[in-house]
Motif scaffolding. Structure first.
Motif, short mmCIF file in Angstrom:
data_model
loop_
_atom_site.label_atom_id
_atom_site.label_comp_id
_atom_site.label_asym_id
_atom_site.label_seq_id
_atom_site.Cartn_x
_atom_site.Cartn_y
_atom_site.Cartn_z
N THR A 66 23.41 8.07 5.38
CA THR A 66 24.42 8.94 6.17
C THR A 66 25.81 8.09 6.31
N LYS A 67 26.69 8.35 6.98
CA LYS A 67 28.09 7.71 7.10
C LYS A 67 27.78 6.33 7.79
N ASN A 68 26.84 6.30 8.58
CA ASN A 68 26.51 5.04 9.60
C ASN A 68 25.29 4.44 9.23
N TYR A 69 24.24 4.91 8.67
CA TYR A 69 22.75 4.11 8.41
C TYR A 69 22.45 4.41 6.94
N SER A 70 21.70 3.76 6.44
CA SER A 70 20.63 3.91 5.31
C SER A 70 19.16 3.81 5.65
N PHE A 71 18.51 4.53 5.17
CA PHE A 71 17.19 4.80 5.44
C PHE A 71 16.25 4.50 4.13
N ASN A 72 15.05 4.01 4.23
CA ASN A 72 14.18 3.88 2.91
C ASN A 72 12.77 4.40 3.51
#
Length: 70
Positions: free
Chosen positions: A46-52
């Protein structure tokens, strides 16, 4: 708050996927969830976070959120 909400949503949908298919998905494209941003394989941003959602032991669901730098 964004990281918590999205991590929980991904965790929940992975559990539903596992109940239906017998394994946890490691690909956002297989999940019935729309992440506001970019998804590619086991990573969403997203604009503020990355998720894995890479492989974890089946008894443990972990969806790390990493704050992106701007």
């Amino acid at each position: 708050m964004e990281a918590f909400i999205l991590s929980k949503a991904v965790k929940d949908i992975r559990e539903i996927y596992c109940l239906a298919n017998g394994v946890y998905s490691t690909d956002f494209d297989e999940l019935d969830i729309e992440i506001p941003g970019i998804t590619s394989g086991d990573t969403a941003a997203t604009k503020n976070y990355s998720f894995n959602i890479s492989v974890q032991p089946q008894s443990h669901i972990y969806v790390p959120a990493v704050k992106t730098t701007q």
